[in-house]
Write a protein that holds these residues in place. Structure first.
Motif, mmCIF file in Angstrom:
data_model
loop_
_atom_site.group_PDB
_atom_site.id
_atom_site.type_symbol
_atom_site.label_atom_id
_atom_site.label_comp_id
_atom_site.label_asym_id
_atom_site.label_seq_id
_atom_site.Cartn_x
_atom_site.Cartn_y
_atom_site.Cartn_z
ATOM 1 N N MET A 43 0.832 -1.201 0.000
ATOM 2 C CA MET A 43 0.000 0.000 0.000
ATOM 3 C C MET A 43 0.870 1.255 0.000
ATOM 4 O O MET A 43 0.583 2.218 -0.705
ATOM 5 C CB MET A 43 -0.924 0.004 1.212
ATOM 6 C CG MET A 43 -1.955 1.103 1.168
ATOM 7 S SD MET A 43 -2.805 1.261 2.726
ATOM 8 C CE MET A 43 -1.894 2.606 3.414
ATOM 9 N N ILE A 44 1.960 1.231 0.771
ATOM 10 C CA ILE A 44 2.856 2.383 0.821
ATOM 11 C C ILE A 44 3.509 2.607 -0.548
ATOM 12 O O ILE A 44 3.602 3.743 -1.010
ATOM 13 C CB ILE A 44 3.925 2.201 1.916
ATOM 14 C CG1 ILE A 44 3.266 2.269 3.292
ATOM 15 C CG2 ILE A 44 5.014 3.258 1.793
ATOM 16 C CD1 ILE A 44 4.187 1.906 4.446
ATOM 17 N N GLU A 46 2.326 1.824 -3.497
ATOM 18 C CA GLU A 46 1.297 2.375 -4.383
ATOM 19 C C GLU A 46 1.018 3.839 -4.058
ATOM 20 O O GLU A 46 0.840 4.659 -4.960
ATOM 21 C CB GLU A 46 0.013 1.561 -4.270
ATOM 22 C CG GLU A 46 0.119 0.174 -4.845
ATOM 23 C CD GLU A 46 -1.105 -0.683 -4.561
ATOM 24 O OE1 GLU A 46 -2.129 -0.146 -4.089
ATOM 25 O OE2 GLU A 46 -1.031 -1.905 -4.804
ATOM 26 N N LEU A 47 0.982 4.157 -2.773
ATOM 27 C CA LEU A 47 0.702 5.520 -2.340
ATOM 28 C C LEU A 47 1.801 6.478 -2.812
ATOM 29 O O LEU A 47 1.509 7.539 -3.366
ATOM 30 C CB LEU A 47 0.581 5.565 -0.811
ATOM 31 C CG LEU A 47 0.362 6.924 -0.174
ATOM 32 C CD1 LEU A 47 -0.995 7.474 -0.588
ATOM 33 C CD2 LEU A 47 0.451 6.818 1.331
ATOM 34 N N ARG A 65 1.411 12.176 4.059
ATOM 35 C CA ARG A 65 0.457 11.345 3.312
ATOM 36 C C ARG A 65 0.482 9.901 3.800
ATOM 37 O O ARG A 65 -0.553 9.278 3.960
ATOM 38 C CB ARG A 65 0.755 11.380 1.816
ATOM 39 C CG ARG A 65 0.437 12.689 1.178
ATOM 40 C CD ARG A 65 -0.680 12.525 0.155
ATOM 41 N NE ARG A 65 -1.030 13.784 -0.427
ATOM 42 C CZ ARG A 65 -0.844 14.114 -1.695
ATOM 43 N NH1 ARG A 65 -0.324 13.244 -2.529
ATOM 44 N NH2 ARG A 65 -1.203 15.282 -2.131
ATOM 45 N N VAL A 66 1.683 9.364 4.022
ATOM 46 C CA VAL A 66 1.807 7.992 4.511
ATOM 47 C C VAL A 66 1.159 7.887 5.895
ATOM 48 O O VAL A 66 0.399 6.963 6.174
ATOM 49 C CB VAL A 66 3.287 7.540 4.548
ATOM 50 C CG1 VAL A 66 3.450 6.232 5.288
ATOM 51 C CG2 VAL A 66 3.836 7.424 3.131
ATOM 52 N N GLU A 69 -2.790 8.130 5.623
ATOM 53 C CA GLU A 69 -3.413 6.943 5.014
ATOM 54 C C GLU A 69 -3.360 5.735 5.939
ATOM 55 O O GLU A 69 -4.328 4.973 6.029
ATOM 56 C CB GLU A 69 -2.756 6.622 3.672
ATOM 57 C CG GLU A 69 -3.128 7.581 2.576
ATOM 58 C CD GLU A 69 -4.630 7.650 2.329
ATOM 59 O OE1 GLU A 69 -5.299 6.602 2.282
ATOM 60 O OE2 GLU A 69 -5.138 8.777 2.187
#
Length: 91
Positions: A43-44, A46-47, A65-66, A69
């Motif tokens: 997920m990280i 992709e983020l 942002r990390v 999310e």
């Protein structure tokens, strides 16, 4: 508990260099949270890839942002509220 995702970003390519490492302390890992923790590194990646290249140059923005999310993910799914303290390193 606390969750510390360690993300290494290539300074030239502005992309994640290696699979992020996720460190937990005082966070209960059970059948509902274990699959989430295993999915966090992907997920990280992709983020970070989804952030445009100009914003990726802002170290603070990527960190925030990390953090946001991951907090959202753990609050929504298992209803936990861990402290998320991302460590973003550029190499």
């Amino acid at each position: 508990g606390i969750i510390v995702p360690v993300v290494i970003i290539d300074r030239q390519a502005r992309s994640v260099e290696v699979q992020p490492n996720v460190i937990t302390r005082g966070f209960v890992v059970d059948r509902t949270t274990e699959p989430l923790l295993k999915a966090v590194p992907d997920m990280i990646c992709e983020l970070v890839d989804a952030i445009n290249s100009e914003e990726r140059n802002d170290h603070g923005l990527v960190t925030e942002r990390v953090r946001i999310e991951l907090q959202r993910l753990f609050r929504k799914k298992p209803g936990k509220g861990p402290v998320v303290a991302p460590v973003i390193m550029e190499v």
